[in-house]
Design a protein around this motif. Structure first.
Motif, PDB file in Angstrom:
ATOM      1  N   HIS A  59       1.138  -1.130  -0.276  1.00 61.75           N
ATOM      2  CA  HIS A  59       0.504  -0.330  -0.130  1.00 61.75           C
ATOM      3  C   HIS A  59       1.321   1.077   0.237  1.00 61.75           C
ATOM      4  N   VAL A  60       1.727   1.093   0.437  1.00 56.31           N
ATOM      5  CA  VAL A  60       2.495   2.693   1.191  1.00 56.31           C
ATOM      6  C   VAL A  60       3.255   3.080  -0.275  1.00 56.31           C
ATOM      7  N   PHE A  61       4.050   1.374  -0.935  1.00 58.20           N
ATOM      8  CA  PHE A  61       4.765   1.508  -1.609  1.00 58.20           C
ATOM      9  C   PHE A  61       3.837   2.326  -3.275  1.00 58.20           C
ATOM     10  N   ALA A  62       2.707   1.589  -3.228  1.00 57.35           N
ATOM     11  CA  ALA A  62       2.209   1.615  -4.172  1.00 57.35           C
ATOM     12  C   ALA A  62       1.683   3.627  -4.287  1.00 57.35           C
ATOM     13  N   GLN A  63       1.627   3.910  -3.340  1.00 58.84           N
ATOM     14  CA  GLN A  63       0.863   5.206  -2.652  1.00 58.84           C
ATOM     15  C   GLN A  63       1.849   6.473  -3.377  1.00 58.84           C
ATOM     16  N   ALA A  64       2.441   6.049  -2.361  1.00 58.77           N
ATOM     17  CA  ALA A  64       4.145   6.871  -1.999  1.00 58.77           C
ATOM     18  C   ALA A  64       4.523   7.243  -4.171  1.00 58.77           C
ATOM     19  N   VAL A  65       4.252   6.749  -4.778  1.00 57.79           N
ATOM     20  CA  VAL A  65       4.080   6.940  -6.521  1.00 57.79           C
ATOM     21  C   VAL A  65       3.015   7.748  -6.850  1.00 57.79           C
ATOM     22  N   TRP A  66       1.692   7.092  -6.421  1.00 58.69           N
ATOM     23  CA  TRP A  66       0.893   8.404  -6.907  1.00 58.69           C
ATOM     24  C   TRP A  66       1.377   9.355  -5.833  1.00 58.69           C
ATOM     25  N   ALA A  67       1.388   9.502  -4.396  1.00 58.35           N
ATOM     26  CA  ALA A  67       0.879  11.033  -4.738  1.00 58.35           C
ATOM     27  C   ALA A  67       2.786  11.549  -5.310  1.00 58.35           C
ATOM     28  N   ALA A  68       3.791  11.209  -5.357  1.00 56.79           N
ATOM     29  CA  ALA A  68       4.644  11.825  -6.371  1.00 56.79           C
ATOM     30  C   ALA A  68       4.048  12.537  -7.539  1.00 56.79           C
ATOM     31  N   ALA A  69       3.085  11.242  -7.894  1.00 57.99           N
ATOM     32  CA  ALA A  69       3.087  11.672  -9.683  1.00 57.99           C
ATOM     33  C   ALA A  69       1.759  12.936 -10.018  1.00 57.99           C
ATOM     34  N   GLN A  70       1.311  13.319  -8.249  1.00 58.76           N
ATOM     35  CA  GLN A  70       0.221  14.566  -8.592  1.00 58.76           C
ATOM     36  C   GLN A  70       1.695  15.646  -8.459  1.00 58.76           C
TER      37      GLN A  70
END
Length: 362
Positions: A59-70
């Motif tokens: 979860h944190v691995f994927a969502q960290a990338v999604w946050a960075a993508a913003q």
């Protein structure tokens, strides 16, 4: 036949990754005078827990990338799309509190840009669910996860190669006559003791975001040494994804951690003797352009995993992610893996059973 109780409604991947933007507190952030911009986001929905009190690391691995993508601009199609992630799990994270993502802009190029992501959680216990941003700034704990994320723009196709043309021909004898949904859903814990447990006490498979199926490879692996062991898992998102390729990439990242170090314990046949297990680091490289990452509704992808090395309390898992015949991503994960022959020290099994006892008393 599976019942609704055994397969309850689960959160879609879009809902699972949802973020709330926070006001950045620039004062005292350590970036004064560096020219490095910071942005902050908070998770909205709780992370999945396999049953040991800690959150699922994917979860944190994927969502960290999604946050960075913003923070990279564009929608990923004509803008920047993730191609390289290196993450380190520094402390256990908990499902009863949100993640707070601090994104630092490290570089801004025409073709590439990089972000550093630091992740913390509130120390208050337990905060309310759904999560609220109040008091997060003054009560954040130590960094529980950190990652470097690189984004790039698509380029014109040139010379390319890969070692094999897909996975289906290689594993034809295993996959013949089977559709993805013919295989069982991957359980909470991929260990022999857990299979014995759910045979006596069936439990709902409530893993959110993705439908993940484990291909039965027992016949294929029957006479192999640990280094020759292979595991296939098939996955598809729950619900439709947006057109942003970065979100599709995050679905691949979320899946890539699903069985992780269990590949090592199953290959070495020590699944009943785990004293400590957990991810230490995880890296993923996407090889194609943004369109190669897309998972359209009803489509499945495959992760092919192996373990080249284990010992000294650690193990390594390598995997390839396939879109049919196209090798779209490579992953490398190192995990802590300590074993024991003393029943009282088999913490994975004992911690799970203690959690069940506590639930029964509520």
């Amino acid at each position: 036949m599976a019942t609704d109780l055994m397969n309850p409604p689960r959160l879609s991947f879009v809902e699972l990754m949802k973020l709330e933007r926070l006001e950045s507190n620039e004062k005292g952030n350590g970036n004064e005078g560096t020219g490095r911009e910071e942005e902050k986001f908070m998770s909205v929905n709780p992370a999945y827990s396999p049953g040991f009190g800690a959150s699922y690391g994917g979860h944190v691995f994927a969502q960290a990338v999604w946050a960075a993508a913003q923070t990279v601009g564009g929608d990923g199609e004509r803008g920047m799309c993730v191609h390289n992630v290196h993450g380190f799990f520094t402390l256990p994270a908990f499902p009863d509190r949100p993640y707070v993502y601090t994104i630092t802009h490290l570089s801004e190029g025409r073709s590439y840009c990089t972000r550093e992501v630091k992740v913390q959680q509130p120390t208050t216990s337990p905060p309310s669910i759904p999560f609220k941003p109040q008091d997060l700034e003054k009560n954040l704990g130590k960094v529980c996860f950190t990652s470097m994320v690189s984004f790039k723009r698509d380029e014109e196709l040139g010379p390319n190669h890969q070692t094999e043309e897909g996975y289906e021909k290689k594993y034809e004898e295993v996959l013949k006559g089977k559709d993805p949904w013919d295989w069982p859903r991957l359980p909470r814990v991929d260990a022999p003791w857990y299979y014995r447990h759910i045979k006596q006490h069936p439990q709902p498979n409530d893993f959110p975001g993705l439908d993940v199926r484990k291909v039965d490879m027992r016949t294929y692996n029957a006479n192999y040494q640990p280094q020759d062991y292979r595991q296939l898992q098939l996955y598809t998102p729950l619900g439709s994804l947006t057109s942003n390729p970065n979100l599709h990439a995050c679905a691949h990242l979320y899946a890539s951690d699903r069985n992780s170090v269990f590949v090592v314990s199953n290959a070495t046949k020590i699944g009943d003797n785990i004293k400590a297990m957990g991810s230490l680091s995880h890296s993923v490289v996407f090889h194609g352009n943004s369109t190669d990452l897309l998972i359209r509704e009803g489509e499945w992808r495959c992760q092919e995993s192996r373990t080249p090395r284990s010992g000294n309390g650690r193990g390594v898992v390598e995997s390839r992610i396939w879109n049919g015949k196209s090798h779209v991503a490579s992953t490398w994960q190192e995990g802590q893996l300590r074993w024991t022959d003393k029943v009282g020290e088999m913490r994975q099994m004992n911690t799970f059973r203690e959690g069940l006892r506590r639930k029964a008393k509520l």
